[in-house]
Write a protein that holds these residues in place. Structure first.
Motif, PDB file in Angstrom:
ATOM      1  N   PHE A 150       0.803  -1.227   0.000  1.00  0.00           N
ATOM      2  CA  PHE A 150       0.000   0.000   0.000  1.00  0.00           C
ATOM      3  C   PHE A 150       0.841   1.285   0.000  1.00  0.00           C
ATOM      4  O   PHE A 150       0.507   2.226  -0.736  1.00  0.00           O
ATOM      5  N   PRO A 151       1.934   1.391   0.778  1.00  0.00           N
ATOM      6  CA  PRO A 151       2.735   2.630   0.712  1.00  0.00           C
ATOM      7  C   PRO A 151       3.306   2.901  -0.680  1.00  0.00           C
ATOM      8  O   PRO A 151       3.325   4.058  -1.129  1.00  0.00           O
ATOM      9  N   ILE A 152       3.735   1.869  -1.380  1.00  0.00           N
ATOM     10  CA  ILE A 152       4.247   2.051  -2.738  1.00  0.00           C
ATOM     11  C   ILE A 152       3.127   2.504  -3.660  1.00  0.00           C
ATOM     12  O   ILE A 152       3.319   3.383  -4.501  1.00  0.00           O
ATOM     13  N   ALA A 153       1.946   1.932  -3.492  1.00  0.00           N
ATOM     14  CA  ALA A 153       0.804   2.313  -4.326  1.00  0.00           C
ATOM     15  C   ALA A 153       0.426   3.771  -4.094  1.00  0.00           C
ATOM     16  O   ALA A 153       0.097   4.489  -5.047  1.00  0.00           O
ATOM     17  N   ILE A 154       0.485   4.231  -2.858  1.00  0.00           N
ATOM     18  CA  ILE A 154       0.175   5.637  -2.562  1.00  0.00           C
ATOM     19  C   ILE A 154       1.182   6.560  -3.239  1.00  0.00           C
ATOM     20  O   ILE A 154       0.807   7.572  -3.832  1.00  0.00           O
ATOM     21  N   ILE A 155       2.456   6.216  -3.148  1.00  0.00           N
ATOM     22  CA  ILE A 155       3.494   7.044  -3.768  1.00  0.00           C
ATOM     23  C   ILE A 155       3.314   7.082  -5.277  1.00  0.00           C
ATOM     24  O   ILE A 155       3.399   8.151  -5.899  1.00  0.00           O
ATOM     25  N   GLU A 156       3.036   5.938  -5.881  1.00  0.00           N
ATOM     26  CA  GLU A 156       2.872   5.889  -7.334  1.00  0.00           C
ATOM     27  C   GLU A 156       1.629   6.637  -7.807  1.00  0.00           C
ATOM     28  O   GLU A 156       1.644   7.260  -8.866  1.00  0.00           O
ATOM     29  N   LYS A 157       0.556   6.570  -7.040  1.00  0.00           N
ATOM     30  CA  LYS A 157      -0.694   7.217  -7.460  1.00  0.00           C
ATOM     31  C   LYS A 157      -0.726   8.709  -7.157  1.00  0.00           C
ATOM     32  O   LYS A 157      -1.434   9.459  -7.821  1.00  0.00           O
ATOM     33  N   SER A 158       0.014   9.152  -6.156  1.00  0.00           N
ATOM     34  CA  SER A 158      -0.069  10.557  -5.754  1.00  0.00           C
ATOM     35  C   SER A 158       0.760  11.482  -6.639  1.00  0.00           C
ATOM     36  O   SER A 158       0.483  12.681  -6.710  1.00  0.00           O
ATOM     37  N   LEU A 159       1.754  10.963  -7.317  1.00  0.00           N
ATOM     38  CA  LEU A 159       2.609  11.781  -8.169  1.00  0.00           C
ATOM     39  C   LEU A 159       2.301  11.519  -9.634  1.00  0.00           C
ATOM     40  O   LEU A 159       2.025  10.381 -10.014  1.00  0.00           O
ATOM     41  N   PRO A 160       2.377  12.551 -10.466  1.00  0.00           N
ATOM     42  CA  PRO A 160       2.267  12.278 -11.898  1.00  0.00           C
ATOM     43  C   PRO A 160       3.510  11.500 -12.345  1.00  0.00           C
ATOM     44  O   PRO A 160       4.624  11.829 -11.940  1.00  0.00           O
ATOM     45  N   PHE A 161       3.324  10.477 -13.129  1.00  0.00           N
ATOM     46  CA  PHE A 161       4.399   9.563 -13.519  1.00  0.00           C
ATOM     47  C   PHE A 161       5.069   8.991 -12.270  1.00  0.00           C
ATOM     48  O   PHE A 161       6.291   8.872 -12.195  1.00  0.00           O
ATOM     49  N   GLY A 162       4.260   8.629 -11.279  1.00  0.00           N
ATOM     50  CA  GLY A 162       4.753   8.206  -9.976  1.00  0.00           C
ATOM     51  C   GLY A 162       5.673   7.009 -10.012  1.00  0.00           C
ATOM     52  O   GLY A 162       6.710   7.007  -9.361  1.00  0.00           O
ATOM     53  N   SER A 163       5.319   5.994 -10.784  1.00  0.00           N
ATOM     54  CA  SER A 163       6.167   4.803 -10.811  1.00  0.00           C
ATOM     55  C   SER A 163       7.504   5.105 -11.481  1.00  0.00           C
ATOM     56  O   SER A 163       8.550   4.613 -11.046  1.00  0.00           O
TER      57      SER A 163
END
Length: 144
Positions: A43-56
């Protein structure tokens, strides 16, 4: 950097390839509901990826430039960061191949294989030992 902090940060790094393998295991998530705890772990990785544009992509660049290539970071953390990133790259390539050849069973096998790598890697990181994954560990040593 404290040894305990190095070990915990290395454990956290391996959640990145685990998060990347979750789409392969949706059939298994449906069949075995106890696997949904893996969604909480990532879940923390998913939050980081979804909260930023081009997060991954940004997360990948930050981990690569900030940890794997930074000589000020301890070797143990750099090794595990680079290994987690290489596993993630392998999963990206496999996902493109599975779009061309959609085989559901192969996706489940890849998910189980990645889950085994995750369990093995975090158990080795907790003990402070570098996890040895065939082919990937050799490439990591050449990168670092």
């Amino acid at each position: 950097m404290n040894k305990i902090f190095q070990r915990l940060s290395s454990v956290f790094l391996y959640t990145l390839p685990l998060k990347a393998s979750i789409p392969f295991g949706y059939y298994l998530f449906y069949k075995y509901s106890f696997l949904k705890i893996l969604l909480l772990i990532t879940f923390p990785i998913a939050i980081i990826e979804k909260s930023l544009p081009f997060g991954s992509f940004l997360l990948f660049i930050i981990l690569f430039a900030g940890l794997a290539r930074n000589s000020k970071v301890p070797y143990f953390v750099r090794y595990n960061a680079c290994q987690a990133l290489l596993i993630d790259i392998a999963l990206i390539i496999i996902s493109y191949l599975l779009r061309i050849f959609p085989i559901v069973e192969l996706g489940s096998i890849i998910f189980i294989f990645t889950l085994c790598i995750f369990i093995y890697s975090i158990s080795k990181c907790i003990y402070g030992v570098e996890p040895e994954i065939p082919l990937i560990s050799k490439s990591v040593r050449m990168q670092i």
